[in-house]
Motif scaffolding. Structure first.
Motif, PDB file in Angstrom:
ATOM      1  N   SER A   1     -34.272  -9.133  14.668  1.00  0.00           N
ATOM      2  CA  SER A   1     -35.046 -10.370  14.746  1.00  0.00           C
ATOM      3  C   SER A   1     -34.910 -11.242  13.505  1.00  0.00           C
ATOM      4  O   SER A   1     -34.991 -12.463  13.588  1.00  0.00           O
ATOM      5  CB  SER A   1     -36.521 -10.049  14.990  1.00  0.00           C
ATOM      6  OG  SER A   1     -37.052  -9.297  13.901  1.00  0.00           O
ATOM      7  N   SER A   2     -34.717 -10.634  12.308  1.00  0.00           N
ATOM      8  CA  SER A   2     -34.606 -11.432  11.088  1.00  0.00           C
ATOM      9  C   SER A   2     -33.951 -10.610   9.982  1.00  0.00           C
ATOM     10  O   SER A   2     -33.817  -9.382  10.093  1.00  0.00           O
ATOM     11  CB  SER A   2     -35.993 -11.934  10.629  1.00  0.00           C
ATOM     12  OG  SER A   2     -36.839 -10.829  10.341  1.00  0.00           O
TER      13      SER A   2
ATOM     14  N   LYS B   1     -33.916 -10.275   5.602  1.00  0.00           N
ATOM     15  CA  LYS B   1     -34.513 -10.633   4.314  1.00  0.00           C
ATOM     16  C   LYS B   1     -33.488 -10.397   3.213  1.00  0.00           C
ATOM     17  O   LYS B   1     -32.819  -9.367   3.187  1.00  0.00           O
ATOM     18  CB  LYS B   1     -35.764  -9.793   4.077  1.00  0.00           C
ATOM     19  CG  LYS B   1     -36.483 -10.103   2.769  1.00  0.00           C
ATOM     20  CD  LYS B   1     -37.717  -9.220   2.607  1.00  0.00           C
ATOM     21  CE  LYS B   1     -38.422  -9.498   1.289  1.00  0.00           C
ATOM     22  NZ  LYS B   1     -39.611  -8.611   1.103  1.00  0.00           N
TER      23      LYS B   1
END
Length: 324
Positions: free
Chosen positions: A59-60, A62
């Motif tokens: 989803s993402s 970092k």
């Protein structure tokens, strides 16, 4: 001296001394897989080590970076849970009819699966999907296995075999049919069996009760042997008995009509027509074929609504096989 310092500086930053840790976690920070440590030269391109984790979707990211530069925190690939769509497997016969309930295979997203045929029907497989393995996705996937379950073999029965109904039971115009005839056999009646066949697929036995009337042993019936019966037993309490006393005792005549004329067997009939000594009684060894003329003396309607033609030779043919 300056040249030596420059050389040492270049040598130092060109070593494999940049290490980047890549972590795989869910949205709550829980570890989903072992971290991967990447090592490379300073400013070299960094290839991200993506991972497919069953039940999750990326989803993402970092601290994303594309080159090797110092990063003490590391890179975090963050995944969300996601439910995969099911895989549906259909098992059909060569007529397109389902022979079992559809199977639903479920599993985690991206997890692998394999579609399999019915274990008890593998010997009857005639068509399988080109590919039977894959991974669960967010879309429904379907597979279809085809089996030749219509194989029939003759089944030996005693000459004096009968069936007795324990309920109102459906009958069919051919073995293994899925569409019953409009009228069932009534409860607590006895019917003679003239021949039988067995399905190779599931060992179901189909009994022929005369003409195009078949019943499965899977229905609510029982079989019995009648040691004493007469093919020419007279009908009792029947006003037509005096005119029609050569009829199987299983039925009653409810109507009759004199015909006295020649009738032709249809040309389009692709099989020989059976002649009976009595309706639903004993089959004659003689057969009629398409285009042949027969002389009909009388039409008889039985209490099962079948209509029979009495021929000049004393035998019977079902009227549906004749052109009137």
């Amino acid at each position: 001296m300056e040249n030596n310092l420059l050389k040492n500086s270049v040598k130092k930053i060109s070593r494999d001394d940049i290490k980047i840790a890549v972590h795989y976690i869910d949205s709550n920070g829980n570890k989903l897989a072992d971290s991967t440590v990447l090592t490379g030269h300073y400013l070299d391109n960094l290839t991200m080590p993506w991972k497919t984790i069953p039940g999750y979707v990326l989803s993402s990211i970092k601290n994303f970076q594309q080159t090797f530069i110092p990063n003490s925190d590391g890179i975090y690939l963050i995944y969300f849970t996601q439910i995969a769509a099911p895989v549906i497997i259909y098992h059909r016969n060569t007529m397109g009819e389902l022979i079992a309930d559809p199977q639903y295979i479920t599993g985690d997203l991206n997890k692998s699966y394999q579609a399999k045929p019915l274990p008890e029907a593998q010997n009857f497989l005639v068509d399988i999907p080109e590919k039977v393995t894959g991974r669960f996705t967010d879309k429904v996937q379907e597979y279809e296995f085809i089996y030749d379950t219509m194989q029939m073999a003759d089944y030996d029965i005693p000459d004096n075999l009968f069936i007795k109904t324990k309920n109102n039971v459906p009958v069919y115009d051919q073995p293994a049919s899925k569409s019953p005839l409009s009228e069932p056999l009534p409860y607590d009646t006895i019917w003679r069996v003239f021949k039988a066949v067995r399905e190779s697929y599931n060992d179901a036995v189909w009994y022929n009760l005369g003409g195009d009337i078949w019943i499965s042993n899977k229905e609510d019936i029982t079989t019995l042997i009648l040691s004493q019966f007469s093919e020419k037993q007279k009908l009792l309490n029947n006003p037509l008995a005096a005119n029609v006393n050569n009829i199987s005792f299983t039925y009653s005549v409810i109507n009759s009509m004199d015909i006295e004329r020649n009738v032709q067997v249809p040309f389009n009939n692709d099989q020989n027509i059976t002649m009976w000594e009595t309706p639903y009684g004993k089959m004659s060894e003689e057969r009629y074929h398409g285009g042949q003329d027969v002389y009909v003396k009388k039409l008889l309607q039985l209490d099962n609504n079948s209509v029979w033609a009495l021929l000049d030779n004393g035998n019977y043919i079902e009227s549906k096989y004749l052109n009137f």
